[in-house]
Design a protein around this motif. Structure first.
Motif, PDB file in Angstrom:
ATOM      1  N   GLY A 256       0.813  -1.216   0.000  1.00  0.00           N
ATOM      2  CA  GLY A 256       0.000   0.000   0.000  1.00  0.00           C
ATOM      3  C   GLY A 256       0.843   1.260   0.000  1.00  0.00           C
ATOM      4  N   PHE A 257       1.782   1.337   0.929  1.00  0.00           N
ATOM      5  CA  PHE A 257       2.623   2.533   0.997  1.00  0.00           C
ATOM      6  C   PHE A 257       3.610   2.579  -0.172  1.00  0.00           C
ATOM      7  CE2 PHE A 257       1.095   2.520   5.375  1.00  0.00           C
ATOM      8  CZ  PHE A 257       0.833   3.867   5.560  1.00  0.00           C
ATOM      9  N   GLY A 258       4.022   1.405  -0.661  1.00  0.00           N
ATOM     10  CA  GLY A 258       4.872   1.396  -1.841  1.00  0.00           C
ATOM     11  C   GLY A 258       4.142   1.905  -3.072  1.00  0.00           C
ATOM     12  N   LEU A 259       2.869   1.516  -3.206  1.00  0.00           N
ATOM     13  CA  LEU A 259       2.076   2.021  -4.321  1.00  0.00           C
ATOM     14  C   LEU A 259       1.907   3.529  -4.223  1.00  0.00           C
ATOM     15  CD1 LEU A 259       0.311   1.598  -6.805  1.00  0.00           C
ATOM     16  CD2 LEU A 259      -1.610   1.058  -5.259  1.00  0.00           C
ATOM     17  N   ALA A 260       1.677   4.031  -3.007  1.00  0.00           N
ATOM     18  CA  ALA A 260       1.543   5.483  -2.815  1.00  0.00           C
ATOM     19  C   ALA A 260       2.823   6.202  -3.240  1.00  0.00           C
ATOM     20  CB  ALA A 260       1.218   5.792  -1.358  1.00  0.00           C
ATOM     21  N   ALA A 261       3.970   5.654  -2.804  1.00  0.00           N
ATOM     22  CA  ALA A 261       5.244   6.267  -3.193  1.00  0.00           C
ATOM     23  C   ALA A 261       5.448   6.200  -4.695  1.00  0.00           C
ATOM     24  CB  ALA A 261       6.394   5.571  -2.462  1.00  0.00           C
ATOM     25  N   GLY A 262       5.012   5.098  -5.309  1.00  0.00           N
ATOM     26  CA  GLY A 262       5.153   4.973  -6.745  1.00  0.00           C
ATOM     27  C   GLY A 262       4.315   5.991  -7.504  1.00  0.00           C
ATOM     28  N   VAL A 263       3.088   6.236  -7.025  1.00  0.00           N
ATOM     29  CA  VAL A 263       2.228   7.236  -7.666  1.00  0.00           C
ATOM     30  C   VAL A 263       2.873   8.614  -7.585  1.00  0.00           C
ATOM     31  CG1 VAL A 263       0.009   8.441  -7.502  1.00  0.00           C
ATOM     32  CG2 VAL A 263       0.096   5.948  -7.299  1.00  0.00           C
ATOM     33  N   VAL A 264       3.394   8.958  -6.404  1.00  0.00           N
ATOM     34  CA  VAL A 264       4.053  10.263  -6.240  1.00  0.00           C
ATOM     35  C   VAL A 264       5.266  10.356  -7.164  1.00  0.00           C
ATOM     36  CG1 VAL A 264       5.261  11.772  -4.629  1.00  0.00           C
ATOM     37  CG2 VAL A 264       3.228  10.528  -3.872  1.00  0.00           C
ATOM     38  N   ALA A 265       6.038   9.282  -7.238  1.00  0.00           N
ATOM     39  CA  ALA A 265       7.244   9.298  -8.077  1.00  0.00           C
ATOM     40  C   ALA A 265       6.900   9.468  -9.551  1.00  0.00           C
ATOM     41  CB  ALA A 265       8.044   8.011  -7.859  1.00  0.00           C
ATOM     42  N   VAL A 266       5.847   8.787 -10.007  1.00  0.00           N
ATOM     43  CA  VAL A 266       5.484   8.859 -11.419  1.00  0.00           C
ATOM     44  C   VAL A 266       4.960  10.246 -11.777  1.00  0.00           C
ATOM     45  CG1 VAL A 266       3.843   8.010 -13.146  1.00  0.00           C
ATOM     46  CG2 VAL A 266       5.065   6.391 -11.676  1.00  0.00           C
ATOM     47  N   VAL A 267       4.077  10.783 -10.928  1.00  0.00           N
ATOM     48  CA  VAL A 267       3.422  12.056 -11.256  1.00  0.00           C
ATOM     49  C   VAL A 267       4.303  13.254 -10.905  1.00  0.00           C
ATOM     50  CG1 VAL A 267       1.366  13.485 -10.912  1.00  0.00           C
ATOM     51  CG2 VAL A 267       1.164  10.988 -10.907  1.00  0.00           C
ATOM     52  N   ALA A 268       4.955  13.201  -9.753  1.00  0.00           N
ATOM     53  CA  ALA A 268       5.694  14.371  -9.264  1.00  0.00           C
ATOM     54  C   ALA A 268       7.200  14.175  -9.259  1.00  0.00           C
ATOM     55  CB  ALA A 268       5.225  14.722  -7.849  1.00  0.00           C
TER      56      ALA A 268
END
Length: 644
Positions: A256-268
Motif C-alpha cells: 500500500g505505501f509502496g504504491l503510494a510512493a510509486g504514484v508520487v514518483a510517477v506524477v511528481a
C-alpha cells in the motif's frame, strides 16, 4: 496465496459500507459550510475580479501572476514550464521553489481566462474554507463520530483562526482541504481498514495533489500523521501487532505505501527533480531563521479579523513581528482550557489521546526554536523545534504554520471528546437526583434527569461546545481594491506587437515591495516576459533569497525616478505600512545617480526588446528615458514605450 487473498478480502470487508443517507448528509454539510464560507468572503464577492483581502497586496499580486501564467500555458495547450523566464528575465525562475500552485492554477484556468486571476483566487479561497471544513467533517464521520459532533469539528478546522489569517494573501496555506484526507487514508491503510491497492492509490494521489499546492503543508501533515501513528503504536502495541501478525498483512502494508510512493514518483518525480537538482535550484531558506514563529501570547490575544475582539487586543496583534498574515496561533482561553480538560477527562479513549497529543506537539513546534513571549525573545529557553530547524527540509519550514495542522488536531479532539461527553453527561444527569446535595442545588439536580433522555444530552453538550468556540469565529474578511490597470497599458502593448517570448523592462521594475506590474501582467497577460519580479531564487552563493540577488543599482535608480514621478502615490503595500517603512526604501531616497553608459550596459545585460514605463512624458522618468532612447515608439494614457 490463499492466505494473501483472505487478508485482502478482510481488509476490503473492514471498510464500512457507505449508505445513500451518508452521502446526503455530507452534501448537506458541504452546503452549509459553503454558505458560511460565502459569509466570510462576502466583501470579496462584491467585485471578485478586483478585490483582495486587505493587508497583503504583494502576495496577492504574486499569486495572481502565477494563476495567469498557468492559464496562459493551458490556453496554448501545454503544461506550465517548471523553469521560466516569464519572470526575472533573462535568468528566469524555478517555479517549484515558489508559490506556484500548479494544480489549482491549471484547474481554474478557465475561470482565470474568462473572469481574471483574482476571480479565480476568490473562488479558490471560498472553496478553501468550505472544502477544509467538509473534508474534516467527512473524515470524522468515517471514524464513527456523530453528525452533530463531526459538524462541530469541521467548522472549527475549516474556519479556524489559522486559516482565517492565512486568507490574508496566503492562498496556498488557506486551502487546507487535503491534510485531513491524507491522514485519514494513511491511518486506514496502516490499520488495515482499506485494501492496499485502493488505499495506496488514494494516498499517492492526495499527497501529489497537496505537493502541487504547497509542500510546506505536506510537511506539517506528515508530522501530524507520524505523531498520531506513534501514539497508536505506543497505546495499543498488542492490537497493532495483531493487525500485522502475518506475512500477508505486512506485505499488504508495504504494498500500500509502496504504491503510494510509486504514484508520487510517477506524477511528481520530474517536478521534484527540477526543484532540487534542476536549473536555479537553491539551498536553505530565504527567511530569517526562527523569526516566523508563534508568540506564546498570541494564543489568547484575538486580532481584528475575529468577531470577538477589543481595540486593545487588535492593536497588540498588529505588533506581532510576523504581521497578521502569519498570526496563526490564536485559540482563546475557553478553547485552550476545554481542549486540555477534554484530553484529561477522556484520556483512555485512543482517538482523544492521539488527537490531543498531536495538537500539543504541533502547537509546541509552532513556537519555534526559542521562546517568544509578549514580543520579547527568550533565547535561553530552547524548545523542541530548536533541534529540528537545521535539518534538511525542516530548515525551509516556517514553524508558525504548524498551527494549521494543530488546529485540525484540536478540531478532531473536540469532536471525539464531545462524542464521549454526550453519554457521560446523560449518565450523570440520570443519577443526579440521587446525589446528596444541599437543598438549593437539590432542586436543580432533580431537574437534571429530564436532560438524560433523547436528544437532550447531545443538545446540552453541543451548546456548551458552541459557546467554547465562539471566540474563534471570524469576521467577514476586509477587502481592498487591487492595483488598477494604468490607462493605456493594453493599448501600448497592442501597438508594440511584441512576440510572446520578448523580454520587456517595465518601470517600475517589479520586486518584493513593488508588485504592481505583476498585477498588471496578471490582469492582461502583457508582457509575456519581464525583468525582475517577486520570487524566491538562488543568489550568487546558491542560497535562496527573496528576489535572489536583488534589483541592481540601475533598476533601483529607475524605481527611484518612478516614485519621484508619481507624487502623492497612495501606497499601502502590506498591512497598511507605507513604502517608506520598508527595507530597501532608503535606496529610493539616497540612491546614487547611474550614468547613461552604466544604464545602457545594464539594459543590454537584461536583453530586453522594449522598455515600458508608467509615466507621463513630462515627468522625471519620462524625460530621462526619452533622453536615453529618443522619442517613444508608443504612448497611450499614462504609459510610454520604447523599442530597444
Amino acid at each position: 496465496m490463499a492466505a494473501a487473498t483472505t487478508a485482502v478480502q478482510a481488509r476490503e470487508a473492514a471498510e464500512p459500507a457507505r449508505s445513500p443517507r451518508d452521502g446526503r448528509t455530507l452534501t448537506l454539510a458541504a452546503a452549509y459550510y459553503l454558505l458560511a464560507a460565502l459569509a466570510v468572503t462576502l466583501w470579496l464577492w462584491r467585485d471578485p475580479a478586483s478585490r483582495t483581502v486587505a493587508g497583503n497586496a504583494n502576495d496577492a499580486d504574486q499569486f495572481a501572476w502565477f494563476f495567469r501564467y498557468d492559464a496562459t500555458a493551458v490556453a496554448h495547450l501545454r503544461l506550465p514550464a517548471l523553469v521560466t523566464t516569464a519572470m526575472n528575465a533573462p535568468h528566469g525562475v524555478n517555479v517549484m521553489w515558489n508559490t506556484f500552485m500548479l494544480l489549482p492554477g491549471v484547474l481554474l484556468a478557465p475561470v482565470t481566462l474568462l473572469f481574471g486571476p483574482q476571480s479565480a483566487l476568490t473562488l479558490f479561497m471560498t472553496a478553501g474554507f468550505a472544502g477544509s471544513a467538509t473534508a474534516m467533517f467527512a473524515v470524522l464521520r468515517r471514524w464513527d463520530v456523530s453528525t452533530a459532533c463531526a459538524a462541530l469539528g469541521g467548522a472549527v478546522y475549516g474556519f479556524s483562526p489559522a486559516l482565517a489569517h492565512s486568507a490574508i494573501g496566503h492562498y496556498d496555506l488557506q486551502f487546507a482541504v487535503f491534510p485531513p484526507l491524507i491522514i485519514d487514508i494513511g491511518l486506514r491503510l496502516a490499520l488495515g481498514r482499506v485494501s492496499a491497492r485502493r488505499g495506496g492509490l488514494w494516498l499517492g494521489l492526495l499527497v501529489t495533489a497537496q505537493l502541487f499546492i504547497t509542500e510546506e503543508t505536506l510537511l506539517g501533515t506528515a508530522m501530524a500523521g507520524v505523531v498520531l501513528a506513534a501514539v497508536a503504536v505506543v497505546s495499543r502495541p498488542r492490537a497493532v501487532a495483531a493487525t500485522l501478525r502475518t506475512p500477508a498483512a505486512l506485505r499488504a502494508l508495504a504494498a500500500g505505501f509502496g504504491l503510494a510512493a510509486g504514484v508520487v514518483a510517477v506524477v511528481a518525480g520530474y517536478p521534484l527533480w527540477v526543484q532540487f537538482f534542476g536549473p536555479l535550484h537553491q539551498g536553505g531558506s530565504p527567511f530569517t531563521p526562527d523569526f516566523f514563529k508563534n508568540d506564546l501570547s498570541t494564543f489568547v490575544v484575538p486580532s481584528s479579523f475575529l468577531l470577538f475582539h477589543t481595540t486593545a487586543s487588535a492593536t497588540e496583534a498588529l505588533r506581532y513581528q510576523g504581521h497578521l498574515p502569519e498570526y496563526l496561533g490564536y485559540l482563546g482561553w475557553p478553547l485552550l482550557i476545554t481542549g486540555v480538560a477534554a484530553l484529561a477527562a477522556f484520556w483512555r479513549r485512543l482517538p482523544v489521546r492521539a488527537a490531543g497529543l498531536a495538537w500539543i506537539v504541533l502547537g509546541v513546534f509552532s513556537l519555534g526554536g526559542t521562546l517568544l513571549f509578549g514580543g520579547h525573545e527568550h533565547a535561553t529557553i530552547k524548545l523542541p523545534w530548536y533541534w529540528l530547524q537545521g535539518l534538511p527540509v525542516f530548515n525551509a519550514a516556517l514553524p508558525d504554520r504548524f498551527s494549521i495542522e494543530a488546529d485540525g488536531a484540536l478540531a478532531a479532539l473536540l469532536a471525539f471528546a464531545a462524542e464521549a461527553a454526550i453519554p457521560a453527561f446523560a449518565a450523570f444527569a440520570a443519577s443526579a437526583a440521587d446525589a446528596a446535595v444541599p437543598s438549593v442545588a437539590a432542586s436543580a439536580a432533580r431537574r437534571l434527569p429530564r436532560l438524560a433522555t433523547g436528544w437532550r444530552p447531545a443538545a446540552v453538550v453541543l451548546a456548551c461546545a458552541t459557546l467554547v468556540v465562539l471566540p474563534i469565529v471570524p469576521k467577514p474578511l476586509p477587502a481592498a481594491a487591487a492595483t488598477p490597470l494604468p490607462p493605456g497599458w493594453s493599448a501600448v502593448f497592442t501597438s508594440l506587437r511584441l512576440p510572446a517570448s520578448a523580454h520587456v523592462l517595465v518601470v517600475p521594475i517589479p520586486m518584493s515591495t513593488f508588485t504592481e506590474p505583476m498585477r498588471w501582467q496578471a490582469d492582461t497577460g502583457e508582457p509575456g516576459s519581464f525583468v525582475g519580479g517577486y520570487f524566491m531564487g538562488p543568489a550568487w552563493n546558491g542560497r535562496g533569497y527573496i528576489d535572489a540577488d536583488g534589483t541592481p543599482p540601475a533598476g533601483l535608480y529607475l524605481n527611484a525616478m518612478w516614485l519621484k514621478s508619481t507624487p502623492g502615490l497612495p501606497r499601502s503595500l502590506t498591512g497598511g505600512v507605507p513604502v517608506s517603512a520598508y527595507p530597501g526604501s532608503a535606496a529610493f531616497v539616497s540612491v546614487k545617480a547611474v550614468t547613461d553608459a552604466a544604464m545602457r550596459t545594464q539594459i543590454a545585460a537584461w536583453r530586453v526588446s522594449a522598455v515600458v514605463a508608467v509615466a507621463k512624458p513630462d515627468s522625471v522618468l519620462g524625460r530621462y528615458l526619452t533622453a536615453l532612447f529618443g522619442r517613444p515608439a508608443a504612448a497611450a494614457g499614462d504609459v510610454l514605450a520604447w523599442r530597444v
